[in-house]
Design a protein around this motif. Structure first.
Motif, PDB file in Angstrom:
ATOM      1  N   PHE A 169       3.873 -52.238 -62.698  1.00  0.00           N
ATOM      2  CA  PHE A 169       3.226 -52.421 -63.997  1.00  0.00           C
ATOM      3  C   PHE A 169       1.866 -53.097 -63.848  1.00  0.00           C
ATOM      4  CE2 PHE A 169       7.488 -51.702 -65.700  1.00  0.00           C
ATOM      5  CZ  PHE A 169       7.207 -50.966 -66.833  1.00  0.00           C
ATOM      6  N   VAL A 170       1.795 -54.134 -63.013  1.00  0.00           N
ATOM      7  CA  VAL A 170       0.539 -54.867 -62.855  1.00  0.00           C
ATOM      8  C   VAL A 170      -0.507 -54.000 -62.163  1.00  0.00           C
ATOM      9  CG1 VAL A 170      -0.533 -56.952 -61.933  1.00  0.00           C
ATOM     10  CG2 VAL A 170       1.821 -57.024 -62.720  1.00  0.00           C
ATOM     11  N   LEU A 171      -0.086 -53.243 -61.148  1.00  0.00           N
ATOM     12  CA  LEU A 171      -1.027 -52.397 -60.417  1.00  0.00           C
ATOM     13  C   LEU A 171      -1.581 -51.294 -61.310  1.00  0.00           C
ATOM     14  CD1 LEU A 171      -2.348 -51.828 -57.694  1.00  0.00           C
ATOM     15  CD2 LEU A 171      -0.392 -50.396 -57.107  1.00  0.00           C
ATOM     16  N   TYR A 172      -0.750 -50.750 -62.185  1.00  0.00           N
ATOM     17  CA  TYR A 172      -1.211 -49.724 -63.115  1.00  0.00           C
ATOM     18  C   TYR A 172      -2.319 -50.271 -64.003  1.00  0.00           C
ATOM     19  CZ  TYR A 172      -1.004 -46.130 -66.777  1.00  0.00           C
ATOM     20  OH  TYR A 172      -1.323 -45.138 -67.681  1.00  0.00           O
ATOM     21  N   SER A 173      -2.150 -51.502 -64.464  1.00  0.00           N
ATOM     22  CA  SER A 173      -3.173 -52.128 -65.293  1.00  0.00           C
ATOM     23  C   SER A 173      -4.409 -52.496 -64.469  1.00  0.00           C
ATOM     24  CB  SER A 173      -2.603 -53.379 -65.967  1.00  0.00           C
ATOM     25  OG  SER A 173      -3.600 -54.062 -66.701  1.00  0.00           O
ATOM     26  N   ALA A 174      -4.195 -53.096 -63.291  1.00  0.00           N
ATOM     27  CA  ALA A 174      -5.315 -53.552 -62.470  1.00  0.00           C
ATOM     28  C   ALA A 174      -6.188 -52.404 -61.987  1.00  0.00           C
ATOM     29  CB  ALA A 174      -4.789 -54.347 -61.273  1.00  0.00           C
ATOM     30  N   SER A 175      -5.594 -51.231 -61.825  1.00  0.00           N
ATOM     31  CA  SER A 175      -6.343 -50.066 -61.315  1.00  0.00           C
ATOM     32  C   SER A 175      -6.940 -49.224 -62.432  1.00  0.00           C
ATOM     33  CB  SER A 175      -5.413 -49.200 -60.460  1.00  0.00           C
ATOM     34  OG  SER A 175      -4.343 -48.689 -61.240  1.00  0.00           O
ATOM     35  N   ASP A 176      -6.975 -49.764 -63.651  1.00  0.00           N
ATOM     36  CA  ASP A 176      -7.477 -49.009 -64.806  1.00  0.00           C
ATOM     37  C   ASP A 176      -6.670 -47.736 -65.025  1.00  0.00           C
ATOM     38  OD1 ASP A 176      -9.436 -50.817 -65.574  1.00  0.00           O
ATOM     39  OD2 ASP A 176     -10.909 -49.968 -64.200  1.00  0.00           O
ATOM     40  N   ARG A 177      -5.343 -47.869 -64.957  1.00  0.00           N
ATOM     41  CA  ARG A 177      -4.404 -46.779 -65.234  1.00  0.00           C
ATOM     42  C   ARG A 177      -4.589 -45.606 -64.272  1.00  0.00           C
ATOM     43  NH1 ARG A 177      -4.141 -46.904 -71.889  1.00  0.00           N
ATOM     44  NH2 ARG A 177      -4.704 -49.113 -72.096  1.00  0.00           N
ATOM     45  N   ASP A 178      -4.857 -45.933 -63.016  1.00  0.00           N
ATOM     46  CA  ASP A 178      -5.029 -44.909 -61.982  1.00  0.00           C
ATOM     47  C   ASP A 178      -3.639 -44.443 -61.521  1.00  0.00           C
ATOM     48  OD1 ASP A 178      -5.565 -43.369 -59.771  1.00  0.00           O
ATOM     49  OD2 ASP A 178      -7.110 -44.702 -58.977  1.00  0.00           O
ATOM     50  N   THR A 179      -3.207 -43.297 -62.044  1.00  0.00           N
ATOM     51  CA  THR A 179      -1.867 -42.795 -61.740  1.00  0.00           C
ATOM     52  C   THR A 179      -1.738 -42.410 -60.267  1.00  0.00           C
ATOM     53  OG1 THR A 179      -1.759 -41.923 -63.994  1.00  0.00           O
ATOM     54  CG2 THR A 179      -0.097 -41.152 -62.446  1.00  0.00           C
ATOM     55  N   GLU A 180      -2.787 -41.839 -59.693  1.00  0.00           N
ATOM     56  CA  GLU A 180      -2.720 -41.429 -58.290  1.00  0.00           C
ATOM     57  C   GLU A 180      -2.528 -42.638 -57.370  1.00  0.00           C
ATOM     58  OE1 GLU A 180      -6.028 -39.073 -57.155  1.00  0.00           O
ATOM     59  OE2 GLU A 180      -5.613 -37.456 -58.585  1.00  0.00           O
ATOM     60  N   LEU A 181      -3.246 -43.712 -57.634  1.00  0.00           N
ATOM     61  CA  LEU A 181      -3.080 -44.918 -56.825  1.00  0.00           C
ATOM     62  C   LEU A 181      -1.670 -45.480 -56.976  1.00  0.00           C
ATOM     63  CD1 LEU A 181      -5.577 -47.720 -56.166  1.00  0.00           C
ATOM     64  CD2 LEU A 181      -3.366 -48.379 -57.116  1.00  0.00           C
ATOM     65  N   LEU A 182      -1.139 -45.444 -58.201  1.00  0.00           N
ATOM     66  CA  LEU A 182       0.215 -45.949 -58.423  1.00  0.00           C
ATOM     67  C   LEU A 182       1.242 -45.100 -57.679  1.00  0.00           C
ATOM     68  CD1 LEU A 182       1.975 -47.999 -59.921  1.00  0.00           C
ATOM     69  CD2 LEU A 182       2.088 -46.385 -61.837  1.00  0.00           C
ATOM     70  N   ILE A 183       1.043 -43.787 -57.646  1.00  0.00           N
ATOM     71  CA  ILE A 183       1.969 -42.906 -56.927  1.00  0.00           C
ATOM     72  C   ILE A 183       1.914 -43.186 -55.430  1.00  0.00           C
ATOM     73  CG2 ILE A 183       2.405 -40.500 -56.277  1.00  0.00           C
ATOM     74  CD1 ILE A 183       1.539 -39.718 -59.111  1.00  0.00           C
ATOM     75  N   ARG A 184       0.707 -43.387 -54.890  1.00  0.00           N
ATOM     76  CA  ARG A 184       0.587 -43.710 -53.460  1.00  0.00           C
ATOM     77  C   ARG A 184       1.294 -45.033 -53.149  1.00  0.00           C
ATOM     78  NH1 ARG A 184      -4.822 -42.012 -54.222  1.00  0.00           N
ATOM     79  NH2 ARG A 184      -5.548 -44.185 -54.155  1.00  0.00           N
ATOM     80  N   HIS A 185       1.124 -45.999 -54.042  1.00  0.00           N
ATOM     81  CA  HIS A 185       1.793 -47.288 -53.848  1.00  0.00           C
ATOM     82  C   HIS A 185       3.311 -47.122 -53.895  1.00  0.00           C
ATOM     83  CE1 HIS A 185       2.372 -51.636 -54.073  1.00  0.00           C
ATOM     84  NE2 HIS A 185       3.140 -51.460 -55.138  1.00  0.00           N
ATOM     85  N   ALA A 186       3.790 -46.311 -54.854  1.00  0.00           N
ATOM     86  CA  ALA A 186       5.237 -46.092 -54.978  1.00  0.00           C
ATOM     87  C   ALA A 186       5.792 -45.400 -53.737  1.00  0.00           C
ATOM     88  CB  ALA A 186       5.528 -45.263 -56.228  1.00  0.00           C
ATOM     89  N   LEU A 187       5.040 -44.455 -53.179  1.00  0.00           N
ATOM     90  CA  LEU A 187       5.493 -43.764 -51.969  1.00  0.00           C
ATOM     91  C   LEU A 187       5.588 -44.730 -50.793  1.00  0.00           C
ATOM     92  CD1 LEU A 187       3.547 -40.366 -52.210  1.00  0.00           C
ATOM     93  CD2 LEU A 187       6.004 -40.735 -52.485  1.00  0.00           C
ATOM     94  N   ARG A 188       4.632 -45.635 -50.693  1.00  0.00           N
ATOM     95  CA  ARG A 188       4.672 -46.621 -49.611  1.00  0.00           C
ATOM     96  C   ARG A 188       5.834 -47.596 -49.799  1.00  0.00           C
ATOM     97  NH1 ARG A 188      -1.903 -47.605 -49.491  1.00  0.00           N
ATOM     98  NH2 ARG A 188      -2.416 -45.658 -48.406  1.00  0.00           N
ATOM     99  N   LEU A 189       6.087 -47.961 -51.048  1.00  0.00           N
ATOM    100  CA  LEU A 189       7.248 -48.805 -51.310  1.00  0.00           C
ATOM    101  C   LEU A 189       8.542 -48.084 -50.946  1.00  0.00           C
ATOM    102  CD1 LEU A 189       6.553 -50.609 -54.721  1.00  0.00           C
ATOM    103  CD2 LEU A 189       7.083 -51.695 -52.535  1.00  0.00           C
ATOM    104  N   LEU A 190       8.607 -46.796 -51.284  1.00  0.00           N
ATOM    105  CA  LEU A 190       9.787 -46.005 -50.949  1.00  0.00           C
ATOM    106  C   LEU A 190       9.998 -45.965 -49.438  1.00  0.00           C
ATOM    107  CD1 LEU A 190      12.103 -44.129 -51.771  1.00  0.00           C
ATOM    108  CD2 LEU A 190      10.473 -42.220 -51.723  1.00  0.00           C
TER     109      LEU A 190
END
Length: 379
Positions: free
Chosen positions: A44-65
């Motif tokens: 949630f915080v990264l989505y806000s901090a990145s100005d709602r950058d969905t691609e960056l959030l997906i990359r982060h989620a993949l790395r978490l996975l």
């Protein structure tokens, strides 16, 4: 049996079956839940901090996975297997660090990566685990506390990779690795007289370190920490804007996606090192206390696993992994709040990152392996 009793009995059976499934997978439920909550908050915080950058959030989620998969895989290993591979992982890490110095890829004024074509790899991340694993392996061979001779050898095993990483330069990672190694030595029974002597020697060598070992940008970070207002639009800009963001959050915060310092581009590095300032501005003091609570759960669970470990190697390694995680949290929040110099340490499970996430989760996999296999042995 009444209908209510039958429902309660069925629920208890489902809970028991779930716990048995987690035990078969060698996963510790309290630790796993706390990590998942932190990862969700981070999303949630990264989505806000990145100005709602969905691609960056997906990359982060993949790395978490990937990180959680690595954690699950390592949790299946017997602690004896981890101990057996400790010196080999340490030796591999040293070879890769030397390779970085010889032909590593540079970026941002630092030479820290090896380029394998499809991906870049930062070997210093291996040493975050390899150093405490190696020291625990070396110290548990003989009696605890270690003799002066074994202590000097252990210090050499710690100092060599720390200096190689500091030379890249990567002071933040070098300090984390030095901390991880120190915690192993401390838990092994390092005498307080030695610790005080080391502090005195370090204090006496400060002029030498300042004049000959620190780079210009590192000296500037220390000066900025002491007085950020000396260059409010230069080196002090980051920390000034960060403290403004933290303070403006107040008690309740401005609300998710409503932080002005981040969304009006006043706050640099808001998706990585300074993401705590974004979180504080949007969720306020109450949100910060909630975040610290879940970090506290992880640390407390790690210390409990340390206390219940069945042998010296596992106690030293589990304690080092847990206390190093505590240092991650302490240093990041301290530097973003202006209480410590900026050294480039991410906020665990919240900051956007790559290899560091995988290394962090691998450490938790070690904790789960130590705890769940202990249970199986005891039963």
């Amino acid at each position: 049996m009444s209908l209510t009793d039958s429902h309660q009995f069925a629920n208890e059976n489902r809970i028991s079956a779930g716990r048995q499934s987690l035990q078969r997978l060698h996963l510790d439920l309290p630790l796993l839940l706390a990590l998942l909550v932190l990862a969700i908050i981070g999303g949630f915080v990264l989505y806000s901090a990145s100005d709602r950058d969905t691609e960056l959030l997906i990359r982060h989620a993949l790395r978490l996975l990937i990180g959680f998969i690595v954690m699950l895989g390592i949790a299946q290993l017997q602690p004896d297997t981890i101990r057996h591979w400790s010196p080999w992982l340490y030796a591999l890490g040293l070879i890769l660090l030397l390779a970085v110095l010889a032909f590593g890829q540079s970026g941002g004024g630092a030479q820290r990566w090896l380029d394998f074509g499809l991906f870049r790899f930062q070997p210093s991340e291996i040493m975050k685990l390899a150093v405490p694993m190696m020291l625990a392996w070396y110290l548990c061979i003989a009696a605890i506390p270690p003799s002066p001779k074994r202590l000097l050898m252990a210090l050499l095993l710690l100092i060599v990779p720390t200096l190689l990483i500091a030379r890249q330069p990567d002071l933040g990672t070098a300090l984390l690795i030095a901390s991880a190694g120190f915690f192993v030595l401390f838990l092994a029974g390092l005498r307080w007289s030695f610790i005080l002597g080391a502090l005195v020697a370090l204090t006496a060598s400060t002029p030498l370190v300042w004049n000959y070992l620190l780079h210009d940008y590192q000296r500037q970070r220390v000066l900025t920490f002491l007085n950020p207002e000396i260059e409010p639009l230069g080196s002090g800009y980051h920390i000034i804007q960060s403290t403004i963001a933290i303070g403006s959050g107040g008690i309740h915060g401005k609300g998710w996606l409503n932080g002005t310092q981040a969304h009006l581009d006043f706050l640099p590095e808001r998706s990585t090192d300074f993401i705590f300032a974004v979180y504080s501005e949007e969720f306020g003091l109450l949100g910060v206390l909630l975040l610290l609570f879940f970090y506290g759960v992880v640390i407390a669970r790690g210390l409990l696993i340390t206390a219940q470990a069945q042998d010296t190697y596992n106690r030293l390694l589990a304690g080092s992994v847990t206390l190093t995680f505590f240092i991650y949290v302490l240093v990041n929040i301290g530097m973003v709040s202006g209480l410590m110099p900026v050294v480039g340490v991410p906020l665990p499970l919240i900051s956007y990152g790559g290899t560091s996430i995988v290394t962090l989760m691998a450490g938790f996999g070690i904790l789960m392996s130590i705890h769940t296999h202990r249970r199986l042995i005891s039963t």
